[in-house]
Motif scaffolding. Structure first.
Motif, PDB file in Angstrom:
ATOM      1  N   MET B   1       0.843  -1.206   0.000  1.00  0.00           N
ATOM      2  CA  MET B   1       0.000   0.000   0.000  1.00  0.00           C
ATOM      3  C   MET B   1       0.878   1.256   0.000  1.00  0.00           C
ATOM      4  N   THR B   2       0.631   2.196  -0.942  1.00  0.00           N
ATOM      5  CA  THR B   2       1.458   3.399  -0.998  1.00  0.00           C
ATOM      6  C   THR B   2       0.699   4.652  -0.590  1.00  0.00           C
ATOM      7  N   SER B   3      -0.613   4.537  -0.441  1.00  0.00           N
ATOM      8  CA  SER B   3      -1.342   5.714   0.016  1.00  0.00           C
ATOM      9  C   SER B   3      -2.496   5.312   0.925  1.00  0.00           C
ATOM     10  N   CYS B   4      -2.866   6.279   1.749  1.00  0.00           N
ATOM     11  CA  CYS B   4      -3.979   6.040   2.667  1.00  0.00           C
ATOM     12  C   CYS B   4      -5.056   7.064   2.351  1.00  0.00           C
ATOM     13  N   SER B   5      -6.280   6.626   2.291  1.00  0.00           N
ATOM     14  CA  SER B   5      -7.383   7.517   1.924  1.00  0.00           C
ATOM     15  C   SER B   5      -7.570   8.643   2.956  1.00  0.00           C
ATOM     16  N   ARG B   6      -6.995   8.462   4.124  1.00  0.00           N
ATOM     17  CA  ARG B   6      -7.211   9.473   5.158  1.00  0.00           C
ATOM     18  C   ARG B   6      -6.012  10.420   5.342  1.00  0.00           C
ATOM     19  N   SER B   7      -4.993  10.229   4.513  1.00  0.00           N
ATOM     20  CA  SER B   7      -3.802  11.064   4.726  1.00  0.00           C
ATOM     21  C   SER B   7      -4.048  12.542   4.379  1.00  0.00           C
ATOM     22  N   ASP B   8      -5.151  12.808   3.653  1.00  0.00           N
ATOM     23  CA  ASP B   8      -5.457  14.226   3.408  1.00  0.00           C
ATOM     24  C   ASP B   8      -5.966  14.928   4.672  1.00  0.00           C
ATOM     25  N   LYS B   9      -6.242  14.131   5.692  1.00  0.00           N
ATOM     26  CA  LYS B   9      -6.672  14.721   6.974  1.00  0.00           C
ATOM     27  C   LYS B   9      -5.484  15.207   7.817  1.00  0.00           C
ATOM     28  N   VAL B  10      -4.307  14.757   7.429  1.00  0.00           N
ATOM     29  CA  VAL B  10      -3.125  15.072   8.230  1.00  0.00           C
ATOM     30  C   VAL B  10      -2.927  16.585   8.388  1.00  0.00           C
ATOM     31  N   LEU B  11      -3.042  17.293   7.274  1.00  0.00           N
ATOM     32  CA  LEU B  11      -2.824  18.737   7.295  1.00  0.00           C
ATOM     33  C   LEU B  11      -3.901  19.452   8.118  1.00  0.00           C
ATOM     34  N   ALA B  12      -5.131  18.973   7.981  1.00  0.00           N
ATOM     35  CA  ALA B  12      -6.228  19.543   8.771  1.00  0.00           C
ATOM     36  C   ALA B  12      -5.971  19.313  10.258  1.00  0.00           C
ATOM     37  N   TYR B  13      -5.459  18.142  10.538  1.00  0.00           N
ATOM     38  CA  TYR B  13      -5.121  17.810  11.927  1.00  0.00           C
ATOM     39  C   TYR B  13      -4.023  18.727  12.439  1.00  0.00           C
ATOM     40  N   LEU B  14      -2.998  18.879  11.655  1.00  0.00           N
ATOM     41  CA  LEU B  14      -1.831  19.684  12.053  1.00  0.00           C
ATOM     42  C   LEU B  14      -2.177  21.168  12.211  1.00  0.00           C
ATOM     43  N   THR B  15      -3.036  21.676  11.350  1.00  0.00           N
ATOM     44  CA  THR B  15      -3.349  23.108  11.412  1.00  0.00           C
ATOM     45  C   THR B  15      -4.558  23.405  12.311  1.00  0.00           C
ATOM     46  N   GLY B  16      -5.001  22.415  13.017  1.00  0.00           N
ATOM     47  CA  GLY B  16      -6.085  22.641  13.979  1.00  0.00           C
ATOM     48  C   GLY B  16      -7.439  22.849  13.346  1.00  0.00           C
ATOM     49  N   MET B  17      -7.662  22.221  12.204  1.00  0.00           N
ATOM     50  CA  MET B  17      -8.935  22.399  11.505  1.00  0.00           C
ATOM     51  C   MET B  17      -9.975  21.335  11.863  1.00  0.00           C
ATOM     52  N   LEU B  18      -9.574  20.336  12.605  1.00  0.00           N
ATOM     53  CA  LEU B  18     -10.520  19.257  12.922  1.00  0.00           C
ATOM     54  C   LEU B  18     -11.319  19.572  14.180  1.00  0.00           C
ATOM     55  N   LYS B  19     -12.575  19.163  14.149  1.00  0.00           N
ATOM     56  CA  LYS B  19     -13.412  19.299  15.351  1.00  0.00           C
ATOM     57  C   LYS B  19     -12.923  18.263  16.367  1.00  0.00           C
ATOM     58  N   PRO B  20     -13.201  18.534  17.652  1.00  0.00           N
ATOM     59  CA  PRO B  20     -12.667  17.635  18.690  1.00  0.00           C
ATOM     60  C   PRO B  20     -12.928  16.149  18.437  1.00  0.00           C
ATOM     61  N   GLU B  21     -14.163  15.794  17.998  1.00  0.00           N
ATOM     62  CA  GLU B  21     -14.454  14.357  17.800  1.00  0.00           C
ATOM     63  C   GLU B  21     -13.714  13.788  16.583  1.00  0.00           C
ATOM     64  N   GLU B  22     -13.605  14.636  15.523  1.00  0.00           N
ATOM     65  CA  GLU B  22     -12.829  14.210  14.342  1.00  0.00           C
ATOM     66  C   GLU B  22     -11.365  14.014  14.717  1.00  0.00           C
ATOM     67  N   ARG B  23     -10.941  14.885  15.556  1.00  0.00           N
ATOM     68  CA  ARG B  23      -9.544  14.876  15.985  1.00  0.00           C
ATOM     69  C   ARG B  23      -9.209  13.589  16.734  1.00  0.00           C
ATOM     70  N   ALA B  24     -10.055  13.276  17.667  1.00  0.00           N
ATOM     71  CA  ALA B  24      -9.852  12.047  18.455  1.00  0.00           C
ATOM     72  C   ALA B  24      -9.892  10.824  17.547  1.00  0.00           C
TER      73      ALA B  24
END
Ligand SMILES: [Zn+2]
Lengths: 187, 154
Positions: B1-24
């Motif tokens: 496997m070379t990619s993960c469908s959720r890796s586009d969430k990484v940047l949102a996570y890093l920049t504080g764009m995720l809601k608390p439940e999404e974050r957890a």
């Protein structure tokens, strides 16, 4: 070693005419002003001239700065205005010719192995829009809050984070193919 | 496997764009996904590079200093300095003109000193800044000479 005087103290001294104090401020914020100028003008020589221009202007207008603690964002506003004025003027003169990039550009077929991490980032930044370049320059400067960055760039405070997130997304796209180089050069 | 469908969430996570439940939720995924871990590491490296910023050429500081010297007249209080210098000049002239009235037997050292004062005064005057004060000084000195002449010698 004596402690570096506080910025507000240097500003007060510079305000009462001390060029020595202002010289220290210029030294301290030289990289910031140069970086912002470079990322707006996209030309290293021009960035140098624009930085000088910015500091000379700042010194002459220092009496208009009410709060010494907002010196950094005030200085950034001057740097930005100065560089943007130049770019707009240049565009008229050069009619769309993009005078760029002393910074070498690497493409996917050009093996990027020799590029350093900061050069990879610099190249990618130069391919982004002006707003993104400014935002990514200022938002990561530790002395500026996101609220201050928003004020400098005329972005509503509540939107700065979203703008930043999108700018980072676009930057990430420009960095495709350089992942290993960037990861190798940390730590 | 070379990619993960959720890796586009990484940047949102890093920049504080995720809601608390999404974050957890994402943190839970992150703990077990090497690809997202790598992506996070990469995004952090990019943040670090951005924070490093650009480096201005070392000569910039010097250029700024030079430009400031050229562009601005010093904010040094020239007016008050000129005032003081004018008074000094007036006194110097007064003293020298008095000295001329003194008999030749006067102490040589005093004469030498007065000559130095005269010379310094001349160089000050040549800067041109003291033009108006020079006139005042001359007038005062002239007046002093006159008074000295009127007062009978002992
Ligand atoms: Zn994943």
């Amino acid at each position: 070693m004596t402690a570096e005087p506080a910025v507000s103290e240097l500003v007060e001294r510079a305000k009462s005419g001390s060029r020595e104090a202002f010289g220290r401020l210029a030294e301290r914020y030289g990289d910031l002003v140069y970086g912002l100028s470079l990322r707006i003008a996209r030309d290293t020589d021009m960035a140098e001239d624009l930085s000088q221009e910015t500091f000379v202007k700042a010194f002459s207008k220092l009496h208009t700065l009410r709060k010494p603690e907002s010196f950094v964002s005030w200085l950034c506003s001057i740097a930005r205005r100065t560089a943007l004025d130049h770019v707009r003027k240049g565009k008229r003169e050069l009619t769309g010719l993009d005078r760029t990039l002393e910074i070498e550009t690497a493409t996917e077929d050009d093996p990027p192995a020799h590029l350093t991490g900061s050069k990879i980032i610099e190249n990618a930044l130069m391919k982004l829009g002006e707003r993104d370049r400014e935002l990514l320059t200022l938002a990561y400067y530790e002395e500026l809050s996101l609220a201050e960055v928003g004020k400098i760039l005329d972005i509503p405070e509540g939107n700065v984070r979203v703008y930043l997130y999108r700018a980072r997304q676009r930057l990430r796209k420009k960095l495709k193919g350089f992942e290993d180089d960037l990861l190798q050069q940390i730590g | 496997m070379t990619s993960c469908s959720r890796s586009d969430k990484v940047l949102a996570y890093l920049t504080g764009m995720l809601k608390p439940e999404e974050r957890a939720d994402f943190e839970e995924h992150l703990a077990g996904c090497r690809l997202c871990q790598r992506e996070l590491e990469l995004e952090r490296a990019i943040s670090g590079r951005l924070a490093d910023g650009a480096e201005a050429p070392a000569r910039l500081r010097l250029q700024v200093r030079k430009r400031l010297l050229l562009a601005y007249k010093p904010t040094f209080p020239w007016k008050s300095l000129a005032g003081i210098a004018g008074m000094v000049a007036a006194v110097a002239l007064l003293v020298t003109s008095l000295a001329r009235l003194l008999p030749p037997s006067t102490d040589r050292q005093l004469e030498a000193m007065l000559r130095i004062v005269q010379r310094n005064f001349a160089s000050l005057a040549s800067t041109g800044i003291l033009g108006s004060w020079l006139l005042v000084g001359i007038a005062l000195a002239g007046l002093a000479t006159l008074i000295a002449r009127v007062i009978p010698e002992d």
